[in-house]
Design a protein around this motif. Structure first.
Motif, PDB file in Angstrom:
ATOM      1  N   LEU A   1       0.829  -1.209   0.000  1.00 21.19           N
ATOM      2  CA  LEU A   1       0.000   0.000   0.000  1.00 21.19           C
ATOM      3  C   LEU A   1       0.856   1.248   0.000  1.00 21.19           C
ATOM      4  CD1 LEU A   1      -2.810  -0.975   2.544  1.00 21.19           C
ATOM      5  CD2 LEU A   1      -2.927  -0.943   0.062  1.00 21.19           C
ATOM      6  N   PHE A   2       1.973   1.217   0.737  1.00 25.16           N
ATOM      7  CA  PHE A   2       2.855   2.385   0.770  1.00 25.16           C
ATOM      8  C   PHE A   2       3.556   2.573  -0.577  1.00 25.16           C
ATOM      9  CE2 PHE A   2       2.437   1.252   5.239  1.00 25.16           C
ATOM     10  CZ  PHE A   2       2.240   2.493   5.828  1.00 25.16           C
ATOM     11  N   VAL A   3       3.932   1.466  -1.203  1.00 26.18           N
ATOM     12  CA  VAL A   3       4.593   1.553  -2.507  1.00 26.18           C
ATOM     13  C   VAL A   3       3.638   2.129  -3.546  1.00 26.18           C
ATOM     14  CG1 VAL A   3       5.675   0.215  -4.349  1.00 26.18           C
ATOM     15  CG2 VAL A   3       6.152  -0.349  -1.957  1.00 26.18           C
ATOM     16  N   GLN A   4       2.347   1.725  -3.456  1.00 22.87           N
ATOM     17  CA  GLN A   4       1.362   2.208  -4.428  1.00 22.87           C
ATOM     18  C   GLN A   4       0.929   3.644  -4.170  1.00 22.87           C
ATOM     19  OE1 GLN A   4      -1.759  -0.652  -4.063  1.00 22.87           O
ATOM     20  NE2 GLN A   4      -0.559  -2.338  -4.934  1.00 22.87           N
ATOM     21  N   THR A   5       0.886   4.029  -2.869  1.00 19.65           N
ATOM     22  CA  THR A   5       0.374   5.353  -2.507  1.00 19.65           C
ATOM     23  C   THR A   5       1.465   6.402  -2.413  1.00 19.65           C
ATOM     24  OG1 THR A   5      -1.345   4.222  -1.242  1.00 19.65           O
ATOM     25  CG2 THR A   5      -1.071   6.587  -0.848  1.00 19.65           C
ATOM     26  N   ILE A   6       2.603   6.035  -1.784  1.00 14.40           N
ATOM     27  CA  ILE A   6       3.686   6.984  -1.547  1.00 14.40           C
ATOM     28  C   ILE A   6       4.962   6.423  -2.167  1.00 14.40           C
ATOM     29  CG2 ILE A   6       4.851   8.360   0.216  1.00 14.40           C
ATOM     30  CD1 ILE A   6       2.699   7.404   2.172  1.00 14.40           C
ATOM     31  N   PRO A   7       5.690   7.210  -2.908  1.00 19.62           N
ATOM     32  CA  PRO A   7       6.935   6.717  -3.518  1.00 19.62           C
ATOM     33  C   PRO A   7       8.061   6.608  -2.489  1.00 19.62           C
ATOM     34  CG  PRO A   7       6.641   9.031  -4.038  1.00 19.62           C
ATOM     35  CD  PRO A   7       5.403   8.614  -3.307  1.00 19.62           C
ATOM     36  N   ILE A   8       7.956   5.630  -1.592  1.00 22.45           N
ATOM     37  CA  ILE A   8       9.001   5.426  -0.578  1.00 22.45           C
ATOM     38  C   ILE A   8       9.546   4.020  -0.705  1.00 22.45           C
ATOM     39  CG2 ILE A   8       7.968   7.079   1.026  1.00 22.45           C
ATOM     40  CD1 ILE A   8       6.855   4.705   2.570  1.00 22.45           C
ATOM     41  N   LYS A   9      10.734   3.832  -0.190  1.00 27.00           N
ATOM     42  CA  LYS A   9      11.384   2.524  -0.213  1.00 27.00           C
ATOM     43  C   LYS A   9      11.036   1.755   1.058  1.00 27.00           C
ATOM     44  CE  LYS A   9      15.317   4.034  -3.010  1.00 27.00           C
ATOM     45  NZ  LYS A   9      16.808   4.132  -3.074  1.00 27.00           N
ATOM     46  N   THR A  10      10.746   0.483   0.888  1.00 27.58           N
ATOM     47  CA  THR A  10      10.439  -0.382   2.023  1.00 27.58           C
ATOM     48  C   THR A  10      11.450  -1.521   2.104  1.00 27.58           C
ATOM     49  OG1 THR A  10       8.914  -1.650   0.645  1.00 27.58           O
ATOM     50  CG2 THR A  10       7.982   0.162   1.951  1.00 27.58           C
ATOM     51  N   ALA A  11      12.719  -1.195   1.902  1.00 26.65           N
ATOM     52  CA  ALA A  11      13.763  -2.215   1.886  1.00 26.65           C
ATOM     53  C   ALA A  11      14.011  -2.759   3.285  1.00 26.65           C
ATOM     54  CB  ALA A  11      15.049  -1.638   1.300  1.00 26.65           C
ATOM     55  N   PHE A  12      14.443  -3.990   3.336  1.00 25.93           N
ATOM     56  CA  PHE A  12      14.772  -4.662   4.593  1.00 25.93           C
ATOM     57  C   PHE A  12      16.146  -4.217   5.066  1.00 25.93           C
ATOM     58  CE2 PHE A  12      16.171  -8.238   7.195  1.00 25.93           C
ATOM     59  CZ  PHE A  12      15.057  -8.455   7.984  1.00 25.93           C
ATOM     60  N   SER A  13      16.272  -3.834   6.329  1.00 30.98           N
ATOM     61  CA  SER A  13      17.535  -3.338   6.884  1.00 30.98           C
ATOM     62  C   SER A  13      18.384  -4.509   7.377  1.00 30.98           C
ATOM     63  CB  SER A  13      17.259  -2.360   8.035  1.00 30.98           C
ATOM     64  OG  SER A  13      18.464  -1.928   8.621  1.00 30.98           O
ATOM     65  N   TRP A  14      19.236  -5.010   6.489  1.00 23.93           N
ATOM     66  CA  TRP A  14      20.090  -6.136   6.865  1.00 23.93           C
ATOM     67  C   TRP A  14      21.161  -5.726   7.868  1.00 23.93           C
ATOM     68  CZ3 TRP A  14      18.815 -10.934   6.041  1.00 23.93           C
ATOM     69  CH2 TRP A  14      17.951 -11.237   4.978  1.00 23.93           C
ATOM     70  N   ARG A  15      21.542  -4.476   7.859  1.00 26.09           N
ATOM     71  CA  ARG A  15      22.587  -4.022   8.770  1.00 26.09           C
ATOM     72  C   ARG A  15      22.170  -4.215  10.236  1.00 26.09           C
ATOM     73  NH1 ARG A  15      23.337   0.622  11.532  1.00 26.09           N
ATOM     74  NH2 ARG A  15      25.482   1.175  12.110  1.00 26.09           N
ATOM     75  N   ARG A  16      20.945  -3.834  10.550  1.00 30.16           N
ATOM     76  CA  ARG A  16      20.465  -3.971  11.928  1.00 30.16           C
ATOM     77  C   ARG A  16      20.324  -5.436  12.310  1.00 30.16           C
ATOM     78  NH1 ARG A  16      15.375  -0.085  12.630  1.00 30.16           N
ATOM     79  NH2 ARG A  16      15.937  -0.257  14.825  1.00 30.16           N
ATOM     80  N   VAL A  17      19.927  -6.267  11.367  1.00 29.81           N
ATOM     81  CA  VAL A  17      19.793  -7.697  11.647  1.00 29.81           C
ATOM     82  C   VAL A  17      21.159  -8.319  11.912  1.00 29.81           C
ATOM     83  CG1 VAL A  17      19.064  -9.914  10.698  1.00 29.81           C
ATOM     84  CG2 VAL A  17      17.660  -7.882  10.327  1.00 29.81           C
TER      85      VAL A  17
END
Length: 442
Positions: A223-239
């Motif tokens: 929904l965020f990708v379709q509505t707002i042009p933002i990235k929802t990438a997974f933060s591997w650094r924190r993991v």
């Protein structure tokens, strides 16, 4: 208007602290009658893993230069012997430590709930669904969940029933709090210690990783990708940082356990008497679970097979739920805890207190959940019938094991209904958001 909002905010906070302090005072009053209540002997409250009386026995054996695992009394962590052992020798000191753990747990739940509520409102505004915020009342989920934990009868009887359940719950909550606030060392520490004490919190590694990688609970990321042009990438650094910190804490815990057990068989003896005891279900004394009755009746030839079946059942549900609910990691943690309790070797009401309080974090999302009153009455009914059936069986001799096991089966059924209905309500809430997003676009 701003001054009025500030005043209302202060009143809400003041109200919370009043109820929180009142819950501790209520526990202190009940502690004077704890010997008459005999809650420490109740199978619903105390288990072979969480009993403080058994811990005191293990500490006494260690003081006599004997293995704390001699006989069949103590099956907990050797680290608890060093921390809580001396306290059990002092009257009322163990109660104060348990009450303090409850209070800290409630504060952490409240803080986690406030973060989730802020993220919930922000996400709805980001998606442009202001109408949803105007049509419904946003409840302070953090305060509600914290007070549910403090005033839940299950939590109270665990506190005054001389059990270590509040300590185990504290570290589970600490892990979720650390992950939700981005404090990676704290999240790793809470997860490692909780898993070390009770084993079953191992499954929480997935929700913790999702919290660190994706962030707090939110509507589906599409929904965020379709509505707002933002990235929802997974933060591997924190993991990766979480894995490193978890490795450090695991090494530290194992070293301390090895030092504590160096004269009593080492880590091998500890693993056998703690995790081996949990997985093999050696103690078949009655509890609110279903495994004790089943393994008392099953033929020895099939025992190992059914041990594998019961424990693997928990693992079978991990992957499908993780795929479907990866965008709601805190809610996923609640589901994992509830499922693991249903199939746990030695469950207690203290475990139920934990997942019921976590459920309170989602009062806004689960407002349309069905069968809420039915489930409430079911939990109350089982709580009242369980000691009655146990009394008829053990003390009066007018019943048998089937009487008590029937309440355990009913308890398991109500927990299954709760999990199914809560997951269904959460998915329906996500569908409602998706529909509103489509309507706002049109």
């Amino acid at each position: 208007m701003d001054e009025k909002d500030k005043t209302e905010s202060k009143i809400k906070k003041l109200g919370f602290w009043k109820w929180a302090i009142a819950s501790i005072i209520f526990r202190l009053i009940l502690s004077y009658f704890s010997e008459n209540l005999n809650l420490s002997t109740r199978p619903e409250v105390s288990t072979p893993i969480t009993s403080l009386r058994r811990l005191a026995e293990g500490y006494w054996l260690k003081q006599l230069s004997m293995s704390p695992y001699s006989g069949s009394m103590y099956h907990g962590s050797p680290l608890l012997l060093s921390v809580l052992g001396p306290i059990t020798m002092k009257k009322y000191m163990d109660n104060l430590v348990i009450y303090y753990a409850d209070f800290i747990s409630a504060i952490l739940i409240r803080s986690t709930g406030q973060s989730l509520l802020t993220a919930h409102v922000h996400n709805l505004k980001s998606l442009g669904i202001d109408k949803l915020l105007m049509d419904i009342e946003i409840l302070p989920s953090g305060n509600i969940a914290a007070l549910v934990y403090l005033w839940n009868p299950f939590t109270i009887v665990s506190s005054i029933g001389f059990t270590t359940s509040p300590i185990e719950n504290l570290f589970v909550i600490l892990s979720l709090y650390g992950a939700s606030t981005g404090i990676i060392p704290l999240a790793a520490f809470g997860w490692v210690v909780a898993s070390h004490l009770a084993l079953y919190p191992l499954v929480l590694v997935i929700p913790v990783i999702f919290l660190l990688g994706y962030g707090l609970d939110a509507p589906p990321r599409k929904l965020f990708v379709q509505t707002i042009p933002i990235k929802t990438a997974f933060s591997w650094r924190r993991v990766i940082l979480f894995v490193l910190w978890a490795s450090i804490w695991i090494s530290y815990v194992l070293v301390l356990c090895a030092i504590s057990m160096r004269e009593y068989g080492g880590l091998g003896e500890m693993f056998k008497r703690t995790y081996g005891f949990i997985l093999s279900v050696e103690d078949l004394s009655p509890n609110i679970g279903v495994l004790w009755y089943f393994f008392a009746e099953v033929f020895d030839f099939f025992r190992n097979f059914f041990l594998i079946v019961f424990h693997v059942n928990i693992l079978f549900l991990i992957l499908p739920l993780a795929i479907r609910l990866n965008h709601r990691p805190c809610f996923l943690a609640f589901v994992y805890l509830a499922i693991s309790l249903i199939l746990k070797s030695y469950p207690s009401v203290g475990d139920s207190a934990l997942y019921l309080s976590l459920l309170g974090l989602f009062v806004n999302e689960l407002a349309e959940m069905q069968f809420s009153f039915f489930l409430f009455c079911g939990y109350v009914g089982v709580s009242l019938l369980s000691p009655v059936m146990h009394n008829l069986w053990i003390w009066r001799g007018t019943g048998n094991a089937n009487f008590y096991f029937a309440t355990a089966m009913a308890y398991a059924c109500f927990q299954i209904i709760l999990v199914v209905e809560s997951v269904s309500a959460m998915l329906n809430h996500d569908r409602k958001i998706k529909k509103l997003c489509s309507t706002s676009k049109a």
